[in-house]
Design a protein around this motif. Structure first.
Motif, PDB file in Angstrom:
ATOM      1  N   TRP A 115       1.433   6.551  -7.004  1.00 58.97           N
ATOM      2  CA  TRP A 115       0.273   7.350  -7.399  1.00 58.97           C
ATOM      3  C   TRP A 115       0.572   8.845  -7.268  1.00 58.97           C
ATOM      4  O   TRP A 115       0.214   9.641  -8.134  1.00 58.97           O
ATOM      5  N   VAL A 116       1.279   9.221  -6.213  1.00 62.23           N
ATOM      6  CA  VAL A 116       1.627  10.622  -5.992  1.00 62.23           C
ATOM      7  C   VAL A 116       2.646  11.099  -7.019  1.00 62.23           C
ATOM      8  O   VAL A 116       2.607  12.247  -7.463  1.00 62.23           O
ATOM      9  N   GLY A 157       4.541   5.739 -11.275  1.00 67.01           N
ATOM     10  CA  GLY A 157       3.768   4.503 -11.365  1.00 67.01           C
ATOM     11  C   GLY A 157       4.552   3.400 -12.046  1.00 67.01           C
ATOM     12  O   GLY A 157       4.498   2.236 -11.641  1.00 67.01           O
ATOM     13  N   VAL A 212       0.842  -1.206   0.000  1.00 65.54           N
ATOM     14  CA  VAL A 212       0.000   0.000   0.000  1.00 65.54           C
ATOM     15  C   VAL A 212       0.875   1.253   0.000  1.00 65.54           C
ATOM     16  O   VAL A 212       0.606   2.208  -0.739  1.00 65.54           O
ATOM     17  N   PHE A 213       1.929   1.259   0.792  1.00 63.15           N
ATOM     18  CA  PHE A 213       2.819   2.421   0.841  1.00 63.15           C
ATOM     19  C   PHE A 213       3.470   2.674  -0.512  1.00 63.15           C
ATOM     20  O   PHE A 213       3.507   3.813  -0.998  1.00 63.15           O
ATOM     21  N   THR A 260       7.408   2.301  -9.568  1.00 66.63           N
ATOM     22  CA  THR A 260       6.914   1.496  -8.451  1.00 66.63           C
ATOM     23  C   THR A 260       6.341   0.171  -8.930  1.00 66.63           C
ATOM     24  O   THR A 260       6.334  -0.802  -8.183  1.00 66.63           O
ATOM     25  N   GLY A 317       2.411   1.654  -3.450  1.00 69.02           N
ATOM     26  CA  GLY A 317       1.361   2.047  -4.393  1.00 69.02           C
ATOM     27  C   GLY A 317       0.981   3.507  -4.262  1.00 69.02           C
ATOM     28  O   GLY A 317       0.807   4.213  -5.264  1.00 69.02           O
ATOM     29  N   LEU A 318       0.863   3.985  -3.031  1.00 75.31           N
ATOM     30  CA  LEU A 318       0.548   5.404  -2.811  1.00 75.31           C
ATOM     31  C   LEU A 318       1.685   6.304  -3.274  1.00 75.31           C
ATOM     32  O   LEU A 318       1.450   7.375  -3.837  1.00 75.31           O
ATOM     33  N   ALA A 319       2.916   5.874  -3.052  1.00 74.70           N
ATOM     34  CA  ALA A 319       4.061   6.664  -3.504  1.00 74.70           C
ATOM     35  C   ALA A 319       4.071   6.772  -5.025  1.00 74.70           C
ATOM     36  O   ALA A 319       4.358   7.832  -5.587  1.00 74.70           O
TER      37      ALA A 319
END
Length: 134
Positions: A79-80, A86, A72-73, A89, A75-77
């Motif tokens: 996305w930002v 993307g 999750v961490f 990651t 994926g969020l990184a």
């Protein structure tokens, strides 16, 4: 029959001790996994095999939850960071998945061994689990 209460309590013990174990990197998490697996095996009772099984589940649950948080961490990184982030990651996700599987395996194995010891120390099997070997 799996005693999920014992598995959950063992997982929670390992998680709480693992948070305090951050003071001693490596050793603290190792001790947390061992103690959590022992608690799961002892609470489940029933001897070596049953303790091993419950310690294995408690440790694997910890590894799966830890891998999920890392995923999750990352994926969020990504996305930002936009499209380039993307892509990076996504490539890094393959390596992260491999590391998460390795960590889950190690956590499960050490917890299973400690769970087997706990199961041997508490040979009494609960009445509801007399139907099968586990």
């Amino acid at each position: 029959m799996t005693n999920w209460r014992a598995v959950l309590i063992g997982f929670l013990v390992a998680t709480v001790l693992g948070l305090f174990g951050l003071v001693l990197p490596g050793v603290g998490q190792l001790a947390a996994g061992l103690i959590g697996g022992f608690v799961a095996g002892y609470l489940a009772g029933g001897g070596l095999g049953r303790g091993f099984w419950h310690g294995l589940l408690a440790g694997a649950l910890g590894g799966i939850i830890g891998g999920l948080f890392i995923a999750v961490f990352v994926g969020l990184a990504g996305w930002v960071a936009g499209p380039a982030g993307g892509m990076l990651t996504g490539v890094a996700g393959i390596g992260i998945f491999a590391v998460a599987v390795l960590v889950a395996f190690v956590m499960a194995l050490e917890s299973a061994i400690a769970g087997a010891v706990g199961g041997v120390l508490n040979p009494d099997r609960p009445d509801y689990s007399r139907r099968g070997p586990y």
